[in-house]
Write a protein that holds these residues in place. Structure first.
Motif, PDB file in Angstrom:
ATOM      1  N   PHE A  80       0.822  -1.212   0.000  1.00  0.00           N
ATOM      2  CA  PHE A  80       0.000   0.000   0.000  1.00  0.00           C
ATOM      3  C   PHE A  80       0.855   1.261   0.000  1.00  0.00           C
ATOM      4  O   PHE A  80       0.405   2.320  -0.440  1.00  0.00           O
ATOM      5  N   LEU A  81       2.084   1.155   0.503  1.00  0.00           N
ATOM      6  CA  LEU A  81       2.957   2.330   0.511  1.00  0.00           C
ATOM      7  C   LEU A  81       3.232   2.831  -0.900  1.00  0.00           C
ATOM      8  O   LEU A  81       3.590   3.990  -1.087  1.00  0.00           O
ATOM      9  N   SER A  82       3.053   1.976  -1.903  1.00  0.00           N
ATOM     10  CA  SER A  82       3.244   2.425  -3.284  1.00  0.00           C
ATOM     11  C   SER A  82       2.223   3.494  -3.672  1.00  0.00           C
ATOM     12  O   SER A  82       2.457   4.251  -4.609  1.00  0.00           O
ATOM     13  N   LEU A  83       1.109   3.545  -2.950  1.00  0.00           N
ATOM     14  CA  LEU A  83       0.133   4.606  -3.227  1.00  0.00           C
ATOM     15  C   LEU A  83       0.698   5.986  -2.921  1.00  0.00           C
ATOM     16  O   LEU A  83       0.187   6.990  -3.418  1.00  0.00           O
ATOM     17  N   ALA A  84       1.747   6.041  -2.123  1.00  0.00           N
ATOM     18  CA  ALA A  84       2.402   7.330  -1.880  1.00  0.00           C
ATOM     19  C   ALA A  84       2.972   7.882  -3.183  1.00  0.00           C
ATOM     20  O   ALA A  84       2.966   9.093  -3.404  1.00  0.00           O
ATOM     21  N   TYR A  85       3.449   6.992  -4.072  1.00  0.00           N
ATOM     22  CA  TYR A  85       3.926   7.441  -5.387  1.00  0.00           C
ATOM     23  C   TYR A  85       2.804   8.134  -6.150  1.00  0.00           C
ATOM     24  O   TYR A  85       3.025   9.146  -6.814  1.00  0.00           O
ATOM     25  N   VAL A  86       1.624   7.571  -6.064  1.00  0.00           N
ATOM     26  CA  VAL A  86       0.468   8.135  -6.765  1.00  0.00           C
ATOM     27  C   VAL A  86       0.154   9.521  -6.214  1.00  0.00           C
ATOM     28  O   VAL A  86       0.018  10.492  -6.972  1.00  0.00           O
ATOM     29  N   ALA A  87       0.051   9.614  -4.895  1.00  0.00           N
ATOM     30  CA  ALA A  87      -0.266  10.900  -4.267  1.00  0.00           C
ATOM     31  C   ALA A  87       0.813  11.937  -4.567  1.00  0.00           C
ATOM     32  O   ALA A  87       0.491  13.086  -4.922  1.00  0.00           O
ATOM     33  N   VAL A  88       2.066  11.549  -4.454  1.00  0.00           N
ATOM     34  CA  VAL A  88       3.159  12.490  -4.709  1.00  0.00           C
ATOM     35  C   VAL A  88       3.136  12.972  -6.150  1.00  0.00           C
ATOM     36  O   VAL A  88       3.306  14.164  -6.420  1.00  0.00           O
ATOM     37  N   ALA A  89       2.906  12.072  -7.095  1.00  0.00           N
ATOM     38  CA  ALA A  89       2.883  12.464  -8.507  1.00  0.00           C
ATOM     39  C   ALA A  89       1.793  13.501  -8.775  1.00  0.00           C
ATOM     40  O   ALA A  89       2.039  14.509  -9.446  1.00  0.00           O
ATOM     41  N   PHE A  90       0.605  13.261  -8.246  1.00  0.00           N
ATOM     42  CA  PHE A  90      -0.489  14.210  -8.493  1.00  0.00           C
ATOM     43  C   PHE A  90      -0.275  15.538  -7.774  1.00  0.00           C
ATOM     44  O   PHE A  90      -0.459  16.600  -8.365  1.00  0.00           O
ATOM     45  N   PHE A  91       0.125  15.485  -6.517  1.00  0.00           N
ATOM     46  CA  PHE A  91       0.351  16.734  -5.793  1.00  0.00           C
ATOM     47  C   PHE A  91       1.541  17.504  -6.360  1.00  0.00           C
ATOM     48  O   PHE A  91       1.513  18.734  -6.418  1.00  0.00           O
ATOM     49  N   ALA A  92       2.581  16.796  -6.787  1.00  0.00           N
ATOM     50  CA  ALA A  92       3.739  17.473  -7.393  1.00  0.00           C
ATOM     51  C   ALA A  92       3.337  18.160  -8.691  1.00  0.00           C
ATOM     52  O   ALA A  92       3.856  19.235  -9.025  1.00  0.00           O
ATOM     53  N   TYR A  93       2.403  17.563  -9.415  1.00  0.00           N
ATOM     54  CA  TYR A  93       1.909  18.176 -10.642  1.00  0.00           C
ATOM     55  C   TYR A  93       1.213  19.499 -10.327  1.00  0.00           C
ATOM     56  O   TYR A  93       1.442  20.513 -10.988  1.00  0.00           O
ATOM     57  N   PHE A  94       0.353  19.492  -9.311  1.00  0.00           N
ATOM     58  CA  PHE A  94      -0.421  20.688  -8.992  1.00  0.00           C
ATOM     59  C   PHE A  94       0.371  21.721  -8.186  1.00  0.00           C
ATOM     60  O   PHE A  94       0.210  22.917  -8.396  1.00  0.00           O
ATOM     61  N   ILE A  95       1.221  21.284  -7.286  1.00  0.00           N
ATOM     62  CA  ILE A  95       1.942  22.219  -6.420  1.00  0.00           C
ATOM     63  C   ILE A  95       3.225  22.730  -7.071  1.00  0.00           C
ATOM     64  O   ILE A  95       3.498  23.931  -7.064  1.00  0.00           O
ATOM     65  N   PHE A  96       4.008  21.809  -7.637  1.00  0.00           N
ATOM     66  CA  PHE A  96       5.316  22.183  -8.183  1.00  0.00           C
ATOM     67  C   PHE A  96       5.343  22.255  -9.706  1.00  0.00           C
ATOM     68  O   PHE A  96       6.391  22.507 -10.284  1.00  0.00           O
ATOM     69  N   ARG A  97       4.199  21.994 -10.312  1.00  0.00           N
ATOM     70  CA  ARG A  97       4.103  22.026 -11.777  1.00  0.00           C
ATOM     71  C   ARG A  97       5.060  21.022 -12.434  1.00  0.00           C
ATOM     72  O   ARG A  97       5.623  21.273 -13.491  1.00  0.00           O
ATOM     73  N   GLU A  98       5.235  19.866 -11.790  1.00  0.00           N
ATOM     74  CA  GLU A  98       6.081  18.822 -12.361  1.00  0.00           C
ATOM     75  C   GLU A  98       5.331  18.105 -13.471  1.00  0.00           C
ATOM     76  O   GLU A  98       4.099  18.089 -13.497  1.00  0.00           O
ATOM     77  N   ASP A  99       6.070  17.502 -14.363  1.00  0.00           N
ATOM     78  CA  ASP A  99       5.502  16.829 -15.524  1.00  0.00           C
ATOM     79  C   ASP A  99       4.707  15.593 -15.102  1.00  0.00           C
ATOM     80  O   ASP A  99       5.142  14.816 -14.260  1.00  0.00           O
ATOM     81  N   LEU A 100       3.535  15.443 -15.672  1.00  0.00           N
ATOM     82  CA  LEU A 100       2.706  14.248 -15.469  1.00  0.00           C
ATOM     83  C   LEU A 100       2.302  13.767 -16.856  1.00  0.00           C
ATOM     84  O   LEU A 100       1.208  14.030 -17.328  1.00  0.00           O
ATOM     85  N   ASN A 101       3.219  13.055 -17.504  1.00  0.00           N
ATOM     86  CA  ASN A 101       2.999  12.634 -18.883  1.00  0.00           C
ATOM     87  C   ASN A 101       2.296  11.285 -18.943  1.00  0.00           C
ATOM     88  O   ASN A 101       1.967  10.680 -17.919  1.00  0.00           O
ATOM     89  N   ALA A 102       2.074  10.802 -20.146  1.00  0.00           N
ATOM     90  CA  ALA A 102       1.328   9.564 -20.351  1.00  0.00           C
ATOM     91  C   ALA A 102       2.021   8.363 -19.712  1.00  0.00           C
ATOM     92  O   ALA A 102       1.352   7.468 -19.176  1.00  0.00           O
ATOM     93  N   TRP A 103       3.341   8.306 -19.772  1.00  0.00           N
ATOM     94  CA  TRP A 103       4.072   7.195 -19.165  1.00  0.00           C
ATOM     95  C   TRP A 103       3.876   7.166 -17.652  1.00  0.00           C
ATOM     96  O   TRP A 103       3.678   6.097 -17.066  1.00  0.00           O
ATOM     97  N   ARG A 104       3.934   8.317 -17.031  1.00  0.00           N
ATOM     98  CA  ARG A 104       3.738   8.374 -15.583  1.00  0.00           C
ATOM     99  C   ARG A 104       2.307   8.009 -15.220  1.00  0.00           C
ATOM    100  O   ARG A 104       2.077   7.303 -14.237  1.00  0.00           O
ATOM    101  N   ILE A 105       1.366   8.488 -15.999  1.00  0.00           N
ATOM    102  CA  ILE A 105      -0.035   8.152 -15.733  1.00  0.00           C
ATOM    103  C   ILE A 105      -0.260   6.652 -15.888  1.00  0.00           C
ATOM    104  O   ILE A 105      -0.967   6.027 -15.082  1.00  0.00           O
ATOM    105  N   ALA A 106       0.339   6.041 -16.890  1.00  0.00           N
ATOM    106  CA  ALA A 106       0.225   4.591 -17.075  1.00  0.00           C
ATOM    107  C   ALA A 106       0.837   3.859 -15.875  1.00  0.00           C
ATOM    108  O   ALA A 106       0.253   2.885 -15.370  1.00  0.00           O
ATOM    109  N   GLY A 107       1.989   4.303 -15.423  1.00  0.00           N
ATOM    110  CA  GLY A 107       2.611   3.692 -14.251  1.00  0.00           C
ATOM    111  C   GLY A 107       1.741   3.824 -13.016  1.00  0.00           C
ATOM    112  O   GLY A 107       1.603   2.882 -12.229  1.00  0.00           O
ATOM    113  N   ILE A 108       1.145   4.989 -12.835  1.00  0.00           N
ATOM    114  CA  ILE A 108       0.237   5.223 -11.710  1.00  0.00           C
ATOM    115  C   ILE A 108      -0.955   4.275 -11.799  1.00  0.00           C
ATOM    116  O   ILE A 108      -1.386   3.710 -10.790  1.00  0.00           O
TER     117      ILE A 108
END
Length: 146
Positions: A80-108
């Motif tokens: 379940f700790l892998s869900l932290a990757y999901v949360a971090v990816a989405f929040f990093a996209y909105f807070i830090f404007r980090e890239d959330l491309n198709a590959w990352r979305i597929a991995g999520i």
């Protein structure tokens, strides 16, 4: 399973800690140290308010995780700790404007599917039994008569 809220709390505090650490390190700028300034720089990093809050949040996350580990199987809780990757990816996209491309979305998506499968396996497991010790024996309940 009744421990899912505790597991999710662990996941969210873990993700929050990562976000705070990132904010702290962004506020400090790139790290470049010499042997003479290493100790001073280390104290600047650790006592940066965002970094300090992130480290404190990690402590809370670990305490929660230890509680969870005392209640459920490691092979159920840890993935379940892998869900932290999901949360971090989405929040990093909105807070830090980090890239959330198709590959990352597929991995999520794969992470989410895997976590759902693991959660389903826990629904039919021995969740009401006492946890097993390292040798696989069920722990005794010394307070009750059998």
């Amino acid at each position: 399973m009744k421990y899912i809220p505790f597991i999710l709390f662990t996941v969210l505090t873990n993700a929050a800690a990562q976000l705070m650490l990132k904010q702290g390190m962004m506020s400090l700028g790139p790290i470049s140290m010499t042997a003479e300034t290493a100790i001073v720089r280390l104290f600047q990093i650790v006592f940066n308010p965002w970094v300090f809050a992130g480290l404190a949040t990690f402590v809370i996350s670990m305490a929660s995780h230890l509680y969870v580990l005392s209640k459920v199987e490691l092979s159920f809780a840890y993935p379940f700790l892998s869900l932290a990757y999901v949360a971090v990816a989405f929040f990093a996209y909105f807070i830090f404007r980090e890239d959330l491309n198709a590959w990352r979305i597929a991995g999520i998506a794969f992470i989410c599917v895997g976590t759902v499968l693991i959660a389903q396996s826990g629904m039919s497991s021995h969740s009401d039994e006492k946890p097993a010790d390292a040798a696989g024996a069920r722990t005794a309940d010394f307070g009750s008569k059998s």
